[in-house]
Design a protein around this motif. Structure first.
Motif, mmCIF file in Angstrom:
data_model
loop_
_atom_site.group_PDB
_atom_site.id
_atom_site.type_symbol
_atom_site.label_atom_id
_atom_site.label_comp_id
_atom_site.label_asym_id
_atom_site.label_seq_id
_atom_site.Cartn_x
_atom_site.Cartn_y
_atom_site.Cartn_z
ATOM 1 N N THR A 41 0.878 -1.163 -0.034
ATOM 2 C CA THR A 41 -0.048 0.054 0.060
ATOM 3 C C THR A 41 0.646 1.318 0.060
ATOM 4 O O THR A 41 0.596 2.162 -0.864
ATOM 5 C CB THR A 41 -0.845 0.183 1.243
ATOM 6 O OG1 THR A 41 -1.797 -1.109 1.061
ATOM 7 C CG2 THR A 41 -1.934 1.318 1.070
ATOM 8 N N TRP A 44 2.804 1.593 -3.320
ATOM 9 C CA TRP A 44 1.848 1.894 -4.591
ATOM 10 C C TRP A 44 1.642 3.242 -4.483
ATOM 11 O O TRP A 44 1.460 4.018 -5.386
ATOM 12 C CB TRP A 44 0.684 1.066 -4.569
ATOM 13 C CG TRP A 44 0.859 -0.282 -5.077
ATOM 14 C CD1 TRP A 44 0.703 -1.448 -4.803
ATOM 15 C CD2 TRP A 44 1.196 -0.636 -6.510
ATOM 16 N NE1 TRP A 44 1.098 -2.545 -5.645
ATOM 17 C CE2 TRP A 44 1.217 -1.954 -6.800
ATOM 18 C CE3 TRP A 44 1.993 0.327 -7.643
ATOM 19 C CZ2 TRP A 44 1.864 -2.501 -7.953
ATOM 20 C CZ3 TRP A 44 2.148 -0.281 -8.667
ATOM 21 C CH2 TRP A 44 2.214 -1.718 -8.882
ATOM 22 N N HIS A 48 2.403 6.114 -7.244
ATOM 23 C CA HIS A 48 1.121 6.887 -7.876
ATOM 24 C C HIS A 48 1.317 8.606 -7.555
ATOM 25 O O HIS A 48 1.208 9.084 -8.661
ATOM 26 C CB HIS A 48 -0.345 6.409 -7.163
ATOM 27 C CG HIS A 48 -0.670 5.053 -7.461
ATOM 28 N ND1 HIS A 48 -0.499 4.388 -8.776
ATOM 29 C CD2 HIS A 48 -1.193 4.197 -6.563
ATOM 30 C CE1 HIS A 48 -0.882 3.115 -8.683
ATOM 31 N NE2 HIS A 48 -1.327 3.007 -7.309
ATOM 32 N N ALA A 107 -6.942 -4.200 -11.328
ATOM 33 C CA ALA A 107 -5.792 -4.123 -10.758
ATOM 34 C C ALA A 107 -4.865 -5.009 -11.159
ATOM 35 O O ALA A 107 -3.526 -5.069 -11.209
ATOM 36 C CB ALA A 107 -6.089 -4.103 -9.077
ATOM 37 N N GLU A 110 -3.068 -4.079 -14.431
ATOM 38 C CA GLU A 110 -2.443 -2.952 -13.971
ATOM 39 C C GLU A 110 -1.099 -3.310 -13.317
ATOM 40 O O GLU A 110 -0.083 -2.972 -13.948
ATOM 41 C CB GLU A 110 -3.126 -1.908 -13.278
ATOM 42 C CG GLU A 110 -4.226 -1.360 -13.925
ATOM 43 C CD GLU A 110 -3.889 -0.399 -15.006
ATOM 44 O OE1 GLU A 110 -2.532 -0.142 -14.964
ATOM 45 O OE2 GLU A 110 -4.688 0.257 -15.718
ATOM 46 N N ILE A 111 -0.992 -3.947 -12.665
ATOM 47 C CA ILE A 111 0.117 -4.844 -11.781
ATOM 48 C C ILE A 111 1.096 -5.276 -12.684
ATOM 49 O O ILE A 111 2.127 -5.314 -12.923
ATOM 50 C CB ILE A 111 -0.157 -5.600 -10.419
ATOM 51 C CG1 ILE A 111 -0.873 -4.683 -9.495
ATOM 52 C CG2 ILE A 111 1.154 -6.178 -9.946
ATOM 53 C CD1 ILE A 111 -1.500 -5.590 -8.351
ATOM 54 N N LEU A 195 9.036 -2.916 -6.587
ATOM 55 C CA LEU A 195 8.249 -1.646 -6.341
ATOM 56 C C LEU A 195 9.205 -0.772 -5.554
ATOM 57 O O LEU A 195 9.300 0.654 -5.960
ATOM 58 C CB LEU A 195 6.863 -1.747 -5.512
ATOM 59 C CG LEU A 195 5.585 -2.452 -6.146
ATOM 60 C CD1 LEU A 195 4.686 -2.545 -5.112
ATOM 61 C CD2 LEU A 195 5.424 -2.042 -7.497
ATOM 62 N N TRP A 387 -2.988 -2.071 -4.813
ATOM 63 C CA TRP A 387 -2.896 -1.274 -5.894
ATOM 64 C C TRP A 387 -3.855 -0.031 -5.748
ATOM 65 O O TRP A 387 -3.952 1.064 -5.833
ATOM 66 C CB TRP A 387 -3.047 -1.862 -7.223
ATOM 67 C CG TRP A 387 -2.680 -1.288 -8.362
ATOM 68 C CD1 TRP A 387 -1.522 -0.551 -9.052
ATOM 69 C CD2 TRP A 387 -3.785 -0.480 -9.150
ATOM 70 N NE1 TRP A 387 -1.665 0.124 -10.182
ATOM 71 C CE2 TRP A 387 -3.195 0.409 -10.281
ATOM 72 C CE3 TRP A 387 -5.255 -0.494 -8.911
ATOM 73 C CZ2 TRP A 387 -4.125 1.116 -11.242
ATOM 74 C CZ3 TRP A 387 -6.028 0.197 -10.069
ATOM 75 C CH2 TRP A 387 -5.472 0.966 -11.179
ATOM 76 N N GLN A 391 -3.969 4.018 -4.895
ATOM 77 C CA GLN A 391 -4.881 5.009 -5.571
ATOM 78 C C GLN A 391 -5.550 5.752 -4.775
ATOM 79 O O GLN A 391 -5.600 7.135 -4.835
ATOM 80 C CB GLN A 391 -5.742 4.419 -6.582
ATOM 81 C CG GLN A 391 -4.940 3.630 -7.791
ATOM 82 C CD GLN A 391 -4.417 4.707 -8.922
ATOM 83 O OE1 GLN A 391 -4.286 5.614 -8.575
ATOM 84 N NE2 GLN A 391 -4.225 4.286 -10.007
#
Length: 470
Positions: A41, A44, A48, A107, A110-111, A195, A387, A391
């Motif tokens: 979390t 991401w 973002h 999601a 997207e990942i 990440l 993800w 956001q």
């Protein structure tokens, strides 16, 4: 197996990465956004934010190593919320439920796209999932949600023909099954570490070994670590299961429950013979589910949720040790895969899942502070959903609200806690009573015996939160 051993996924990821020892944060710093928590979390959210506004100074504080918490030690099943559609609809209405289902499916892809774009080798395979029944009592459990998904045009599930069930799932134990292509599997610690690398390449400052000791509200807010003070215009709390250690107000909004896993030594030939040389994940119909998947190097991982419940939500030492449920997990693996009887178990491990009352995460402003936000409560279903959580949190702290941010800021999950567990000792005692009733009920179902009425009634108390922990 020594208690200090790193969980399997993280040990594998660090062996491949060979990172330098972490350097804790020192001194005084002024930043635009301070994110506390370097798991899925938090990272991401940081990514973002920097993608939307590269000029922002974003700093992430992580207590241990990025990937040492739940993000790096879960089963690595990329699953969606389509099976929770009825719960979503009951809580939020049809329109919001449909949006959340579609977003969770998006999601997953997207990942996968992000990993491909940034060359993250996380063993990610979007090859679907199988939801199955392993007893007569589990047969047909998905039918009500399937009918609603079909009615609203959301259904992506396909019935697996009986003749193909063993080859699709890899096991002859299953009695029926459904397949969805919007799912898969990933090595979670490799994803976290990937990440981390990309976040740093984007200019995010990440400091491992830097636990938050104190948070003071204000403008700017003030975050204190053992050797540093960070003044931030905005603060994001992405601590998940560690939130209860810092903030008393969350101690009744979640319950810490373990998910325990075992993994075999590599046996690619045996897995190929079982038709398990793919990236699908499989989940059975129990309340505290069994879930399993293979790895690209020919291992088989199996896990089960709902084993240990933490009294007063204290973080148990067992959460960082090899699983105390090694024997029943090994027995379950041999039951699903008798052909792997002679393949040794390489490791077992455990992780804490932050279960909310309704089995869904929640987001909000901490103590109504406009510049401090939080998110937690993924309830064992957060690899893809984090993800989305990133956001939501990025949209909540962004100064300029873009059109695409509004749906995240205004989504139904931005509600704060939507329910509370009873106070201790009643919560822990109740959890033990319900857990043991579920165990007796499912053991009887496995053996084809009648289930006592009181176990049926008690087991229903867990249904509102949905299935646990993948």
């Amino acid at each position: 197996m020594p208690h200090t051993q790193l969980p399997f996924w993280l040990a594998e990821a660090l062996a491949a990465e060979q990172p330098e020892p972490p350097t804790p944060l020192h001194g005084n710093h002024e930043v635009d956004v301070c994110i506390v928590g370097g798991g899925f979390t938090g990272l991401w959210c940081a990514i973002h934010l920097k993608q939307a506004d590269p000029a922002l100074r974003v700093l992430v504080l992580e207590k241990g190593l990025c990937g040492s918490g739940a993000s790096g030690r879960n089963g690595g099943c990329l699953l969606t919320w389509s099976a929770k559609y009825l719960t979503l609809k009951r809580l939020f209405g049809e329109q919001q439920a449909a949006w959340l289902v579609r977003s969770s499916e998006q999601a997953v892809h997207e990942i996968a796209h992000f990993c491909k774009l940034h060359d993250i080798e996380a063993q990610l395979r979007v090859e679907g999932t199988c939801y199955t029944a392993t007893s007569e009592a589990q047969c047909g459990l998905m039918e009500p949600v399937l009918q609603e998904l079909k009615r609203t045009g959301l259904n992506q599930w396909q019935t697996i023909e009986e003749s193909e069930l063993a080859s699709q799932s890899g096991s002859h134990v299953h009695l029926e099954g459904l397949y969805s292509p919007h799912a898969g599997s990933v090595q979670p610690a490799l994803l976290v570490r990937g990440l981390l690398r990309v976040a740093r390449e984007l200019g995010v400052e990440v400091y491992e070994g830097s636990p938050m000791q104190r948070l003071d509200a204000g403008q700017p807010a003030r975050v204190q670590t053992p050797e540093a003070i960070v003044r931030a215009r905005k603060v994001v709390l992405a601590l998940n299961s560690a939130m209860t250690a810092h903030f008393r107000e969350f101690r009744r909004s979640i319950v810490l429950v373990s998910s325990d896993m075992v993994i075999t030594e590599p046996a690619p030939a045996q897995l190929a013979a079982q038709q398990m040389n793919h990236g699908r994940s499989t989940v059975d119909g129990r309340t505290f589910v069994h879930y399993y998947r293979s790895t690209p190097d020919g291992r088989l991982m199996l896990g089960k949720g709902g084993n240990r419940f933490a009294f007063a939500n204290r973080y148990l030492a067992d959460f960082d040790r090899p699983s105390r449920y090694l024997a029943p997990l090994t027995l379950a693996l041999r039951r699903f895969f008798p052909a792997l009887q002679d393949v040794p178990i390489a490791a077992s491990w455990c992780g804490a899942s932050d279960r909310s009352v309704d089995g869904l995460p929640f987001f909000g402003h901490w103590r109504e502070q406009p510049n401090i936000v939080y998110g937690l409560g993924y309830s064992g279903n957060g690899v893809a959903q984090s993800w989305m959580g990133g956001q939501v949190l990025a949209a909540l702290v962004r100064d300029v609200v873009r059109e695409e941010d509004k749906m995240w800021r205004d989504c139904a999950l931005v509600s704060g806690p939507r329910g509370y567990f009873p106070p201790e000792p009643f919560r822990w005692l109740g959890a033990m009573v319900v857990r043991n009733a579920i165990r007796r009920k499912e053991r009887a179902e496995d053996e084809g015996r009648p289930v006592p009425w009181y176990d049926k009634r008690l087991a229903r108390l867990a249904d509102a939160a949905g299935k646990a922990d993948k």
